[in-house]
Design a protein around this motif. Structure first.
Motif, PDB file in Angstrom:
ATOM      1  N   ASP A   1      96.806  42.984  10.157  1.00 53.62           N
ATOM      2  CA  ASP A   1      96.257  43.553  11.390  1.00 53.62           C
ATOM      3  C   ASP A   1      96.324  45.067  11.253  1.00 53.62           C
ATOM      4  O   ASP A   1      97.420  45.642  11.248  1.00 53.62           O
ATOM      5  CB  ASP A   1      97.083  43.083  12.591  1.00 53.62           C
ATOM      6  CG  ASP A   1      96.501  43.525  13.921  1.00 53.62           C
ATOM      7  OD1 ASP A   1      96.073  44.695  14.016  1.00 53.62           O
ATOM      8  OD2 ASP A   1      96.483  42.705  14.859  1.00 53.62           O
ATOM      9  N   PRO A   2      95.169  45.756  11.125  1.00 54.85           N
ATOM     10  CA  PRO A   2      95.187  47.192  10.841  1.00 54.85           C
ATOM     11  C   PRO A   2      95.984  48.006  11.859  1.00 54.85           C
ATOM     12  O   PRO A   2      96.755  48.897  11.478  1.00 54.85           O
ATOM     13  CB  PRO A   2      93.700  47.582  10.867  1.00 54.85           C
ATOM     14  CG  PRO A   2      92.974  46.319  10.595  1.00 54.85           C
ATOM     15  CD  PRO A   2      93.803  45.240  11.213  1.00 54.85           C
ATOM     16  N   ALA A   3      95.839  47.709  13.118  1.00 53.91           N
ATOM     17  CA  ALA A   3      96.499  48.516  14.147  1.00 53.91           C
ATOM     18  C   ALA A   3      98.023  48.428  14.026  1.00 53.91           C
ATOM     19  O   ALA A   3      98.729  49.437  14.121  1.00 53.91           O
ATOM     20  CB  ALA A   3      96.033  48.068  15.529  1.00 53.91           C
ATOM     21  N   LYS A   4      98.529  47.221  13.801  1.00 53.95           N
ATOM     22  CA  LYS A   4      99.985  47.051  13.681  1.00 53.95           C
ATOM     23  C   LYS A   4     100.479  47.483  12.312  1.00 53.95           C
ATOM     24  O   LYS A   4     101.497  48.170  12.181  1.00 53.95           O
ATOM     25  CB  LYS A   4     100.358  45.590  13.937  1.00 53.95           C
ATOM     26  CG  LYS A   4      99.927  45.084  15.299  1.00 53.95           C
ATOM     27  CD  LYS A   4      99.993  43.569  15.363  1.00 53.95           C
ATOM     28  CE  LYS A   4      99.388  43.031  16.653  1.00 53.95           C
ATOM     29  NZ  LYS A   4      99.262  41.565  16.642  1.00 53.95           N
ATOM     30  N   PHE A   5      99.762  47.073  11.281  1.00 48.34           N
ATOM     31  CA  PHE A   5     100.139  47.377   9.891  1.00 48.34           C
ATOM     32  C   PHE A   5     100.202  48.888   9.659  1.00 48.34           C
ATOM     33  O   PHE A   5     101.131  49.397   9.028  1.00 48.34           O
ATOM     34  CB  PHE A   5      99.114  46.721   8.960  1.00 48.34           C
ATOM     35  CG  PHE A   5      99.374  46.904   7.491  1.00 48.34           C
ATOM     36  CD1 PHE A   5     100.343  46.166   6.836  1.00 48.34           C
ATOM     37  CD2 PHE A   5      98.626  47.809   6.747  1.00 48.34           C
ATOM     38  CE1 PHE A   5     100.570  46.312   5.472  1.00 48.34           C
ATOM     39  CE2 PHE A   5      98.843  47.965   5.385  1.00 48.34           C
ATOM     40  CZ  PHE A   5      99.811  47.213   4.751  1.00 48.34           C
ATOM     41  N   CYS A   6      99.219  49.614  10.181  1.00 51.23           N
ATOM     42  CA  CYS A   6      99.150  51.059   9.927  1.00 51.23           C
ATOM     43  C   CYS A   6     100.097  51.856  10.809  1.00 51.23           C
ATOM     44  O   CYS A   6     100.179  53.077  10.696  1.00 51.23           O
ATOM     45  CB  CYS A   6      97.716  51.553  10.115  1.00 51.23           C
ATOM     46  SG  CYS A   6      96.576  50.936   8.848  1.00 51.23           S
ATOM     47  N   GLY A   7     100.820  51.186  11.683  1.00 45.42           N
ATOM     48  CA  GLY A   7     101.831  51.881  12.464  1.00 45.42           C
ATOM     49  C   GLY A   7     103.102  52.132  11.692  1.00 45.42           C
ATOM     50  O   GLY A   7     104.013  52.823  12.171  1.00 45.42           O
TER      51      GLY A   7
END
Length: 589
Positions: free
Chosen positions: A452-458
């Motif tokens: 999940d880009p939003a969670k992963f990139c956090g």
């Protein structure tokens, strides 16, 4: 010596005495010599009976052959010297014979039971009988290795208390060894300390340790194998290698080699994949997995069997197979009679999810943080995500290298996972889940990893690498979370689940790991010496029904909070979590 006696024997031997007469004379000689040894002496101990003079009929004598001249054994306060040397005395050996040995300069000679126990010290060494001397430390009742008496030893061959090394030996740690110990012979040369022999060449022994593997070497090996190479080096000098066999451009066998020895291998034969591991490198494979495929795609069953290295008998068996959207696991253990007893039976989703947000994530473990704007999942770059996955395996390697052959097994499985056909997707995932993996249970099939880009990139780079390694472990260990355990608090899961245990041991709890995390990750017992240096307290649960088995991260916290309140009055103990029943029991308190 009387000349007539000698001449008589000479005549008997030279003038045609019969064979019977000569044998009779020799037997008489032997008997006389035996009598002399047990104390019956003739001619003032100078001669022994030899035979009958055929001319005179008188008994003949020959001079005694003098050896160590030991008729009586020495004891404390009563020494009997031999060989005319003040440091050589007659000593009764463990076998009963009296031998001439050198007086040790110290009582701390190697202890023994028989003279064979002393053979490694050099020629002539023997084991004395108890109370041969005055030593009290160790006790005089213990036998010691005694050096033989002999000619003076050249200074360059003196070897501590061992004695005199041979001409083709040298002294190492007070022991005489051959000019080149067998383990260091390498073709025409002798390898030095810290070296081993590989393909006739001396190589650095550290090249055989997991620490020698670098991220660059891992990536180069994966590329070489993907291109169809028969082998690839993982360490600089090639002590650690991966070898494979291809048929019609398909890999049908692969082996993980260390110092020329196969540590693990898998082979595809017909409708079966057979895997083996020899984790202690003794030539016996303590783990074997057989996956049998059916006629329908995705239809298979895997049976993993673990064997006791000492008895080579099976001790645990895990059977799993897909069932619709789940994988059914049955874990059995062998009882004392060798019969299988089911200890776990559960189903786990075929899509395994990871959520690290609830954990107290540590720093980036040496990898710099990366702004979300440049994160490999924003925009989605599968190749970069694959590289981040490889970094996760490399970060785990730095930890696994500390656990010897057990760490080798997990790394080897992780490396093989990276070589599989992997599809990487970026997509929003409902709830708190940050990433998922599909296909982990199938040794032969492809893998699909979704982030999940939003969670992963956090997260920072190191945290993203570890999150992906969590998913790699599912495929490397071919294990899904047991729903019963997955419903527990995260800190409790770390003590009871293998995937969570590995991540905790090497990452989230690396500063303060427990024996339970170690045992889960390495699939061993909590009392295994490899886990001895870790914290024994794995937390505890409150037995009070009103607390519904609430988990506390430490025993002291449980004891402080569990008995509080009228509904829990009288509860003075807590139940420790995660410890192996066969180990010494752990209590709280």
């Amino acid at each position: 010596m009387d000349a007539n006696r000698f001449d008589g024997l000479a005549r008997a031997l030279a003038t045609g005495a019969s064979r019977r007469q000569v044998l009779k004379g020799l037997v008489s000689l032997a008997v006389g010599n035996l009598l002399a040894h047990v104390g019956f002496r003739s001619q003032a101990n100078a001669y022994v009976a030899a035979g009958i003079d055929q001319g005179t009929g008188k008994l003949l004598y020959l001079p005694r052959i003098m050896t160590d001249a030991c008729a009586a054994a020495s004891a404390c306060g009563e020494r009997h010297y031999c060989r005319g040397q003040s440091n050589c005395i007659c000593i009764r050996s463990a076998e009963g014979s009296i031998r001439c040995g050198k007086i040790p300069s110290t009582c701390h000679m190697p202890l023994c039971t028989t003279s064979d126990d002393c053979a490694h010290l050099g020629p002539g060494y023997f084991c004395d009988s108890p109370n041969s001397g005055c030593c009290t430390d160790p006790p005089a009742s213990l036998s010691r290795c005694i050096p033989p008496c002999g000619p003076a030893c050249p200074a360059e061959r003196v070897c501590g208390e061992v004695g005199c090394c041979g001409e083709d030996q040298f002294c190492v740690d007070s022991r005489c060894e051959s000019a080149c110990p067998p383990q260091r012979v390498c073709g025409e040369v002798c390898c030095g300390d810290g070296e081993i022999c590989r393909d006739g060449q001396c190589a650095d022994a550290s090249d055989c340790e997991l620490q020698a593997i670098t991220l660059e070497a891992m990536r180069a090996a994966l590329d070489a194998l993907q291109s169809g190479a028969a082998s690839a080096n993982l360490s600089p000098q090639g002590c650690i290698q991966v070898q494979q066999e291809l048929s019609n451009n398909e890999v049908i066998a692969r082996s993980f080699i260390i110092a020329g020895q196969t540590v693990s291998s898998w082979t595809r034969s017909g409708n079966q994949w057979i895997e083996k591991r020899d984790e202690d490198r003794d030539g016996f494979f303590e783990w074997q997995s057989v996956t049998t495929y059916g006629a329908i795609s995705g239809d298979f069953q895997t049976v993993e069997t673990e064997y006791d290295p000492a008895t080579q008998q099976p001790v645990e068996r895990t059977t799993f197979a897909p069932q619709d959207d789940t994988v059914h696991f049955v874990i059995e253990e062998a009882d004392t009679a060798g019969s299988w007893q089911v200890v776990e039976d559960y189903q786990t989703p075929r899509v395994q999810a990871v959520t690290l947000a609830g954990d107290l994530l540590p720093g980036d473990a040496g990898l710099s943080a990366s702004p979300a704007a440049t994160c490999e999942a924003n925009p989605c770059d599968p190749d970069k995500i694959k590289e981040r996955m490889e970094e996760g395996v490399n970060l785990a390697l730095q930890c696994l290298a500390n656990f010897g052959d057990r760490g080798v097994a997990i790394y080897e499985s992780s490396f093989n996972t990276l070589s599989r056909n992997i599809t990487i997707r970026c997509a929003a995932i409902p709830g708190e889940t940050e990433a998922t993996i599909e296909g982990w249970e199938n040794r032969q099939g492809p893998l699909t990893i979704t982030v999940d880009p939003a969670k992963f990139c956090g997260y920072g780079e190191g945290q993203r690498a570890w999150l992906l390694y969590h998913e790699v472990l599912h495929a490397a260990l071919r294990r899904g979370h047991n729903p019963r355990i997955d419903a527990l608090p995260l800190e409790q899961r770390k003590q009871l689940d293998r995937v969570y245990g590995c991540i905790a041991l090497c990452y989230t709890n690396q500063a303060d790991p427990t024996q339970c995390m170690c045992a889960q990750c390495l699939k061993t017992r909590t009392c295994d010496p490899v886990c001895a240096n870790f914290k024994q307290d794995c937390g505890a649960t409150c037995p009070c029904p009103a607390r519904q088995g609430k988990y506390y991260t430490t025993c002291s916290q449980c004891l402080a909070e569990c008995p509080s309140g009228l509904s829990c009055a009288g509860y003075s103990t807590c139940d420790p979590v995660g410890h192996t029943p066969s180990c010494p029991p752990v209590t709280c308190p």
